[in-house]
Design a protein around this motif. Structure first.
Motif, PDB file in Angstrom:
ATOM      1  N   ASN A  93     -14.432   4.852  -2.400  1.00 56.32           N
ATOM      2  CA  ASN A  93     -13.786   3.932  -1.473  1.00 56.32           C
ATOM      3  C   ASN A  93     -12.266   4.021  -1.611  1.00 56.32           C
ATOM      4  O   ASN A  93     -11.649   3.257  -2.328  1.00 56.32           O
ATOM      5  CB  ASN A  93     -14.270   2.501  -1.725  1.00 56.32           C
ATOM      6  CG  ASN A  93     -13.793   1.563  -0.645  1.00 56.32           C
ATOM      7  OD1 ASN A  93     -12.892   1.877   0.132  1.00 56.32           O
ATOM      8  ND2 ASN A  93     -14.391   0.388  -0.589  1.00 56.32           N
ATOM      9  N   VAL A  95      -9.902   3.439   0.616  1.00 54.58           N
ATOM     10  CA  VAL A  95      -9.153   2.331   1.222  1.00 54.58           C
ATOM     11  C   VAL A  95      -8.967   1.211   0.202  1.00 54.58           C
ATOM     12  O   VAL A  95      -7.878   0.650   0.078  1.00 54.58           O
ATOM     13  CB  VAL A  95      -9.848   1.820   2.506  1.00 54.58           C
ATOM     14  CG1 VAL A  95      -9.170   0.572   3.041  1.00 54.58           C
ATOM     15  CG2 VAL A  95      -9.877   2.911   3.565  1.00 54.58           C
ATOM     16  N   SER A  96     -10.001   0.903  -0.542  1.00 55.69           N
ATOM     17  CA  SER A  96      -9.921  -0.141  -1.560  1.00 55.69           C
ATOM     18  C   SER A  96      -8.895   0.214  -2.628  1.00 55.69           C
ATOM     19  O   SER A  96      -8.108  -0.628  -3.066  1.00 55.69           O
ATOM     20  CB  SER A  96     -11.296  -0.343  -2.197  1.00 55.69           C
ATOM     21  OG  SER A  96     -11.230  -1.301  -3.217  1.00 55.69           O
ATOM     22  N   ILE A  98      -6.290   2.249  -2.288  1.00 59.00           N
ATOM     23  CA  ILE A  98      -4.956   2.177  -1.690  1.00 59.00           C
ATOM     24  C   ILE A  98      -4.495   0.725  -1.607  1.00 59.00           C
ATOM     25  O   ILE A  98      -3.344   0.406  -1.920  1.00 59.00           O
ATOM     26  CB  ILE A  98      -4.935   2.853  -0.306  1.00 59.00           C
ATOM     27  CG1 ILE A  98      -5.091   4.365  -0.482  1.00 59.00           C
ATOM     28  CG2 ILE A  98      -3.658   2.521   0.460  1.00 59.00           C
ATOM     29  CD1 ILE A  98      -5.318   5.123   0.802  1.00 59.00           C
ATOM     30  N   LYS A  99      -5.397  -0.161  -1.211  1.00 54.65           N
ATOM     31  CA  LYS A  99      -5.040  -1.576  -1.129  1.00 54.65           C
ATOM     32  C   LYS A  99      -4.675  -2.136  -2.514  1.00 54.65           C
ATOM     33  O   LYS A  99      -3.736  -2.918  -2.644  1.00 54.65           O
ATOM     34  CB  LYS A  99      -6.167  -2.366  -0.479  1.00 54.65           C
ATOM     35  CG  LYS A  99      -6.202  -2.123   1.024  1.00 54.65           C
ATOM     36  CD  LYS A  99      -7.416  -2.646   1.738  1.00 54.65           C
ATOM     37  CE  LYS A  99      -7.842  -4.013   1.446  1.00 54.65           C
ATOM     38  NZ  LYS A  99      -8.912  -4.516   2.294  1.00 54.65           N
ATOM     39  N   VAL A 156      -2.614  -6.116   5.877  1.00 60.77           N
ATOM     40  CA  VAL A 156      -3.356  -4.899   5.529  1.00 60.77           C
ATOM     41  C   VAL A 156      -4.230  -5.144   4.311  1.00 60.77           C
ATOM     42  O   VAL A 156      -5.409  -4.786   4.292  1.00 60.77           O
ATOM     43  CB  VAL A 156      -2.385  -3.719   5.281  1.00 60.77           C
ATOM     44  CG1 VAL A 156      -3.117  -2.528   4.679  1.00 60.77           C
ATOM     45  CG2 VAL A 156      -1.694  -3.315   6.574  1.00 60.77           C
ATOM     46  N   ASP A 161     -12.307  -3.552   3.715  1.00 63.01           N
ATOM     47  CA  ASP A 161     -12.041  -2.116   3.667  1.00 63.01           C
ATOM     48  C   ASP A 161     -12.512  -1.396   4.921  1.00 63.01           C
ATOM     49  O   ASP A 161     -11.777  -0.612   5.507  1.00 63.01           O
ATOM     50  CB  ASP A 161     -12.693  -1.498   2.438  1.00 63.01           C
ATOM     51  CG  ASP A 161     -12.084  -2.024   1.152  1.00 63.01           C
ATOM     52  OD1 ASP A 161     -10.979  -2.593   1.208  1.00 63.01           O
ATOM     53  OD2 ASP A 161     -12.712  -1.868   0.098  1.00 63.01           O
ATOM     54  N   GLN A 162     -13.719  -1.662   5.356  1.00 65.19           N
ATOM     55  CA  GLN A 162     -14.235  -0.972   6.535  1.00 65.19           C
ATOM     56  C   GLN A 162     -13.492  -1.428   7.780  1.00 65.19           C
ATOM     57  O   GLN A 162     -13.170  -0.626   8.644  1.00 65.19           O
ATOM     58  CB  GLN A 162     -15.744  -1.216   6.693  1.00 65.19           C
ATOM     59  CG  GLN A 162     -16.398  -0.254   7.655  1.00 65.19           C
ATOM     60  CD  GLN A 162     -16.178   1.212   7.279  1.00 65.19           C
ATOM     61  OE1 GLN A 162     -16.339   1.615   6.139  1.00 65.19           O
ATOM     62  NE2 GLN A 162     -15.787   2.014   8.248  1.00 65.19           N
ATOM     63  N   SER A 164     -10.404  -2.430   7.896  1.00 66.17           N
ATOM     64  CA  SER A 164      -9.096  -1.785   7.839  1.00 66.17           C
ATOM     65  C   SER A 164      -9.171  -0.357   8.328  1.00 66.17           C
ATOM     66  O   SER A 164      -8.385   0.066   9.171  1.00 66.17           O
ATOM     67  CB  SER A 164      -8.559  -1.760   6.401  1.00 66.17           C
ATOM     68  OG  SER A 164      -8.292  -3.037   5.943  1.00 66.17           O
ATOM     69  N   LEU A 165     -10.101   0.384   7.787  1.00 65.15           N
ATOM     70  CA  LEU A 165     -10.222   1.791   8.140  1.00 65.15           C
ATOM     71  C   LEU A 165     -10.526   1.955   9.620  1.00 65.15           C
ATOM     72  O   LEU A 165      -9.888   2.747  10.316  1.00 65.15           O
ATOM     73  CB  LEU A 165     -11.311   2.455   7.289  1.00 65.15           C
ATOM     74  CG  LEU A 165     -11.476   3.956   7.443  1.00 65.15           C
ATOM     75  CD1 LEU A 165     -10.178   4.678   7.104  1.00 65.15           C
ATOM     76  CD2 LEU A 165     -12.602   4.451   6.553  1.00 65.15           C
ATOM     77  N   TRP A 168      -7.325   0.639  11.834  1.00 63.26           N
ATOM     78  CA  TRP A 168      -6.139   1.491  11.788  1.00 63.26           C
ATOM     79  C   TRP A 168      -6.421   2.876  12.347  1.00 63.26           C
ATOM     80  O   TRP A 168      -5.541   3.487  12.959  1.00 63.26           O
ATOM     81  CB  TRP A 168      -5.575   1.555  10.370  1.00 63.26           C
ATOM     82  CG  TRP A 168      -5.065   0.202   9.957  1.00 63.26           C
ATOM     83  CD1 TRP A 168      -5.601  -0.621   9.018  1.00 63.26           C
ATOM     84  CD2 TRP A 168      -3.963  -0.509  10.531  1.00 63.26           C
ATOM     85  NE1 TRP A 168      -4.887  -1.797   8.958  1.00 63.26           N
ATOM     86  CE2 TRP A 168      -3.871  -1.763   9.877  1.00 63.26           C
ATOM     87  CE3 TRP A 168      -3.039  -0.224  11.524  1.00 63.26           C
ATOM     88  CZ2 TRP A 168      -2.899  -2.703  10.179  1.00 63.26           C
ATOM     89  CZ3 TRP A 168      -2.068  -1.172  11.833  1.00 63.26           C
ATOM     90  CH2 TRP A 168      -2.007  -2.394  11.162  1.00 63.26           C
ATOM     91  N   THR A 169      -7.641   3.363  12.190  1.00 64.74           N
ATOM     92  CA  THR A 169      -7.992   4.647  12.802  1.00 64.74           C
ATOM     93  C   THR A 169      -7.984   4.532  14.313  1.00 64.74           C
ATOM     94  O   THR A 169      -7.452   5.400  15.009  1.00 64.74           O
ATOM     95  CB  THR A 169      -9.391   5.111  12.315  1.00 64.74           C
ATOM     96  OG1 THR A 169      -9.367   5.212  10.880  1.00 64.74           O
ATOM     97  CG2 THR A 169      -9.777   6.442  12.909  1.00 64.74           C
TER      98      THR A 169
END
Length: 178
Positions: A93, A95-96, A98-99, A156, A161-162, A164-165, A168-169
């Protein structure tokens, strides 16, 4: 390499790794971190330090500490293959992770800027516009920029996480098509 790849794929992968390395330098990492992470993230199998040095054409002394640092950040996961060879896979994961990095580093940087801004603004208010060295309107704008940065970062970090992804995508795809 265990999986046969043609030279054009190897060269393009190395070029992408270097580009990602250049990009994440702006986040306070070293280029090698981005190069290694890209290789590990895109690989079908886990990679050893020796395979990474070969793929990236860099020294073991450059790769070894970077692997440890990426592991500490949680971006890669180390396993052993039973032969004492350490192998690395990407964290499931990203995204997690990065956060978490944003919370740990960028949020602290912005909070420090806010603290310093408030101290300066307090002095400015005490001295009054006439006796201050500062342009009041610009000082207020700077305060607004810092507040906006805090808000955007909080937004953000606060999304799942999902979510966010996906969000932003989607936004990135819209921006590219415009």
């Amino acid at each position: 390499m265990t999986i046969q790849a043609d030279l054009s794929e190897i060269h393009k992968l190395r070029a992408l790794s270097e580009s990602v390395g250049d990009f994440i330098r702006y986040w306070g990492f070293r280029r090698i971190h981005g190069e290694i992470w890209t290789q590990v993230f895109l690989s079908k199998t886990s990679l050893s330090g020796a395979e990474l040095t070969q793929r990236l054409e860099v020294s073991k002394s450059l790769v070894s500490p970077a692997l440890s640092e990426l592991e500490e950040y949680g971006l890669i996961i180390m396993t052993e293959d039973g032969k004492k060879t350490k192998r690395y896979s990407a964290a499931p994961n990203v995204v997690s992770v990065i956060k978490d990095i944003l919370k740990e580093r960028e949020a602290k940087i912005i909070a420090e800027a806010q603290k310093q801004f408030e101290a300066l603004d307090k002095i400015h208010q005490k001295r009054g516009d006439q006796n201050s060295l500062l342009e009041t309107t610009r000082l207020e704008e700077l305060g607004q920029m810092i507040s906006l940065a805090q808000f955007a970062l909080g937004f953000v970090i606060g999304q799942s996480d999902q979510e966010s992804l996906n969000y932003w995508t989607e936004e990135a795809m819209k921006a590219q098509s415009e």
